[in-house]
Design an enzyme around this catalytic site. Structure first.
Site, PDB file in Angstrom:
ATOM      1  N   HIS A   1      -0.605 -12.071   3.913  1.00  0.00           N
ATOM      2  CA  HIS A   1       0.000 -12.371   5.215  1.00  0.00           C
ATOM      3  C   HIS A   1       0.498 -13.827   5.233  1.00  0.00           C
ATOM      4  O   HIS A   1       1.596 -14.114   5.692  1.00  0.00           O
ATOM      5  CB  HIS A   1      -1.031 -12.233   6.334  1.00  0.00           C
ATOM      6  CG  HIS A   1      -1.610 -10.867   6.500  1.00  0.00           C
ATOM      7  ND1 HIS A   1      -2.915 -10.570   6.197  1.00  0.00           N
ATOM      8  CD2 HIS A   1      -1.069  -9.705   6.956  1.00  0.00           C
ATOM      9  CE1 HIS A   1      -3.162  -9.306   6.468  1.00  0.00           C
ATOM     10  NE2 HIS A   1      -2.060  -8.740   6.915  1.00  0.00           N
TER      11      HIS A   1
ATOM     12  N   GLN B   1       0.029   4.279  14.566  1.00  0.00           N
ATOM     13  CA  GLN B   1       0.282   4.447  13.129  1.00  0.00           C
ATOM     14  C   GLN B   1      -0.945   4.955  12.371  1.00  0.00           C
ATOM     15  O   GLN B   1      -0.907   5.077  11.153  1.00  0.00           O
ATOM     16  CB  GLN B   1       0.831   3.168  12.512  1.00  0.00           C
ATOM     17  CG  GLN B   1      -0.153   2.027  12.405  1.00  0.00           C
ATOM     18  CD  GLN B   1       0.529   0.754  11.943  1.00  0.00           C
ATOM     19  OE1 GLN B   1       1.310   0.143  12.664  1.00  0.00           O
ATOM     20  NE2 GLN B   1       0.244   0.316  10.718  1.00  0.00           N
TER      21      GLN B   1
ATOM     22  N   ASP C   1       3.802  -2.869   0.859  1.00  0.00           N
ATOM     23  CA  ASP C   1       4.156  -1.687   1.658  1.00  0.00           C
ATOM     24  C   ASP C   1       5.665  -1.475   1.528  1.00  0.00           C
ATOM     25  O   ASP C   1       6.411  -1.606   2.499  1.00  0.00           O
ATOM     26  CB  ASP C   1       3.746  -1.931   3.110  1.00  0.00           C
ATOM     27  CG  ASP C   1       2.256  -2.216   3.225  1.00  0.00           C
ATOM     28  OD1 ASP C   1       1.479  -1.271   3.301  1.00  0.00           O
ATOM     29  OD2 ASP C   1       1.875  -3.411   3.199  1.00  0.00           O
TER      30      ASP C   1
ATOM     31  N   GLN D   1       7.508   1.029   3.750  1.00  0.00           N
ATOM     32  CA  GLN D   1       7.580   0.507   5.121  1.00  0.00           C
ATOM     33  C   GLN D   1       8.742  -0.468   5.250  1.00  0.00           C
ATOM     34  O   GLN D   1       9.524  -0.408   6.212  1.00  0.00           O
ATOM     35  CB  GLN D   1       6.258  -0.182   5.454  1.00  0.00           C
ATOM     36  CG  GLN D   1       6.274  -1.056   6.687  1.00  0.00           C
ATOM     37  CD  GLN D   1       4.893  -1.612   6.995  1.00  0.00           C
ATOM     38  OE1 GLN D   1       4.028  -0.906   7.486  1.00  0.00           O
ATOM     39  NE2 GLN D   1       4.678  -2.880   6.712  1.00  0.00           N
TER      40      GLN D   1
ATOM     41  N   SER E   1      -5.449  -6.818   0.500  1.00  0.00           N
ATOM     42  CA  SER E   1      -5.297  -5.880   1.610  1.00  0.00           C
ATOM     43  C   SER E   1      -6.513  -6.018   2.512  1.00  0.00           C
ATOM     44  O   SER E   1      -7.634  -6.218   2.016  1.00  0.00           O
ATOM     45  CB  SER E   1      -5.226  -4.443   1.068  1.00  0.00           C
ATOM     46  OG  SER E   1      -5.456  -3.524   2.111  1.00  0.00           O
TER      47      SER E   1
HETATM   48  P1  AMP Z   1      -0.887  -5.429   7.795  1.00  0.00           P
HETATM   49  O1  AMP Z   1      -1.656  -6.469   8.552  1.00  0.00           O
HETATM   50  O2  AMP Z   1      -1.676  -4.759   6.717  1.00  0.00           O
HETATM   51  O3  AMP Z   1      -0.146  -4.478   8.706  1.00  0.00           O
HETATM   52  O4  AMP Z   1       0.253  -6.211   7.003  1.00  0.00           O
HETATM   53  C1  AMP Z   1       1.157  -7.055   7.671  1.00  0.00           C
HETATM   54  C2  AMP Z   1       2.238  -7.459   6.702  1.00  0.00           C
HETATM   55  O5  AMP Z   1       1.671  -8.126   5.578  1.00  0.00           O
HETATM   56  C3  AMP Z   1       3.025  -6.249   6.146  1.00  0.00           C
HETATM   57  O6  AMP Z   1       4.394  -6.596   6.072  1.00  0.00           O
HETATM   58  C4  AMP Z   1       2.428  -6.084   4.770  1.00  0.00           C
HETATM   59  O7  AMP Z   1       3.328  -5.501   3.849  1.00  0.00           O
HETATM   60  C5  AMP Z   1       2.146  -7.526   4.397  1.00  0.00           C
HETATM   61  N1  AMP Z   1       1.144  -7.592   3.337  1.00  0.00           N
HETATM   62  C6  AMP Z   1      -0.065  -6.962   3.305  1.00  0.00           C
HETATM   63  N2  AMP Z   1      -0.690  -7.205   2.123  1.00  0.00           N
HETATM   64  C7  AMP Z   1       0.145  -8.005   1.403  1.00  0.00           C
HETATM   65  C8  AMP Z   1       0.072  -8.599   0.104  1.00  0.00           C
HETATM   66  N3  AMP Z   1      -0.982  -8.433  -0.691  1.00  0.00           N
HETATM   67  N4  AMP Z   1       1.107  -9.345  -0.314  1.00  0.00           N
HETATM   68  C9  AMP Z   1       2.191  -9.533   0.488  1.00  0.00           C
HETATM   69  N5  AMP Z   1       2.323  -8.996   1.724  1.00  0.00           N
HETATM   70  C10 AMP Z   1       1.311  -8.243   2.176  1.00  0.00           C
END
Ligand code: AMP
Length: 278
Positions: free
Chosen positions: A34, A58, A147, A150, A182
């Protein structure tokens, strides 16, 4: 840093703001993945807004909505350190007031991969992201490659519906053994966490074979499967080698491809991907 919970508060800020806005939508429990999107947002825009909202639409029946990890105080500290201007922390009622009755349903891009395994997931994502785009009208919005489907869906929607938001893709941030960061990695036991590294090993094996001339997708998948099957706590959901724009399944790679993988490791469903290009 302003912390707001309502759309009305945002309208007052927007009225008196100058310059471009970058939006980074998240579900919180922030990690370096993030933060790398947030840093990019801060460097490419005069103002940055981060949303933290665990979006119920979702999540499917029986998924981890109730258990999804939260760490709001440390999230806010990290966002303050990064120099974020506004954090949006809406309630579910603020985003979905009673009577809410509209969904944004993406097309063909969303019926495969995550769309097949998690019906309605990408519709929930598309709906909440469209709402965020409509509320904030940012110049740019940032999404992670982890993602990838997405990202493709949101980019398509922004173009198809003329939302006027530039959808920016940020690289996947990984831990030292390659596991993509993640929020759901927090569900892993120590043994599962060690085993989860196998997903990236399988992806890098395919990348290595591709760099050495392999183009047949069945051969690449077989090589990956023999790595994945060596870990008994890892159970594959899907493995796909697809066109990088449409995600259509490929038999032979002509130039580029995206390999996407989803697997259960204990109670955590993890996804990852790697881009193949000459
Ligand atoms: P989330 O909080 O899981 O919904 O993720 C929010 C954003 O952070 C989304 O655009 C994800 O694709 C991105 N994101 C999550 N994990 C990673 C990662 N390891 N590297 C880069 N972006 C990430």
């Amino acid at each position: 840093m302003r912390i707001i919970e309502t759309i009305a508060e945002w309208k007052l800020i927007k009225r008196s703001s100058r310059g471009s806005w970058g939006l980074i939508p998240t579900m919180g429990f922030l990690h370096d993945g993030h933060l790398s999107l947030i840093r990019r947002g801060c460097s490419e825009n005069e103002n940055t807004i981060v949303s933290i909202f665990i979006n119920p639409t979702q999540f499917g029946q029986g998924e981890d909505l109730a258990q999804y990890p939260k760490a709001i105080e440390s999230d806010l500290e990290a966002l303050r350190r990064e120099g974020v201007d506004v954090v949006f922390l809406p309630s579910t009622q603020e985003m979905y007031p009673s009577g809410f009755d509209t969904l944004v349903v993406p097309g063909d891009l969303a019926i495969r991969l995550e769309g097949r395994s998690r019906p309605n997931h990408l519709t929930g994502v598309a709906t909440v992201v469209c709402k965020l785009f409509s509320i904030f009208q940012p110049d740019r919005a940032y999404f992670g490659q982890k993602d990838f489907q997405q990202y493709l869906v949101i980019d398509r929607i922004s173009r198809d519906l003329n939302l006027g938001v530039e959808v920016v893709l940020g690289e996947t941030i990984r831990s030292s053994d390659g596991l993509a960061l993640s929020s759901r990695n927090s569900y892993l036991s120590d043994t599962e966490r060690l085993a989860a590294g196998i997903l990236y090993q399988a992806l890098t094996k395919a990348h290595y074979l591709y760099r050495n001339g392999a183009r047949n997708c069945k051969d690449l998948k077989d090589a990956m499967m023999s790595i994945i099957n060596s870990e008994h706590v890892v159970s594959l959901d899907y493995l796909s080698i697809g066109n990088v724009e449409t995600l259509d399944e490929l038999e032979v790679i002509e130039t580029t491809a995206i390999i996407t993988i989803a697997a259960w490791v204990g109670s955590a469903r993890l996804i990852d991907n790697i881009y193949l290009s000459e």
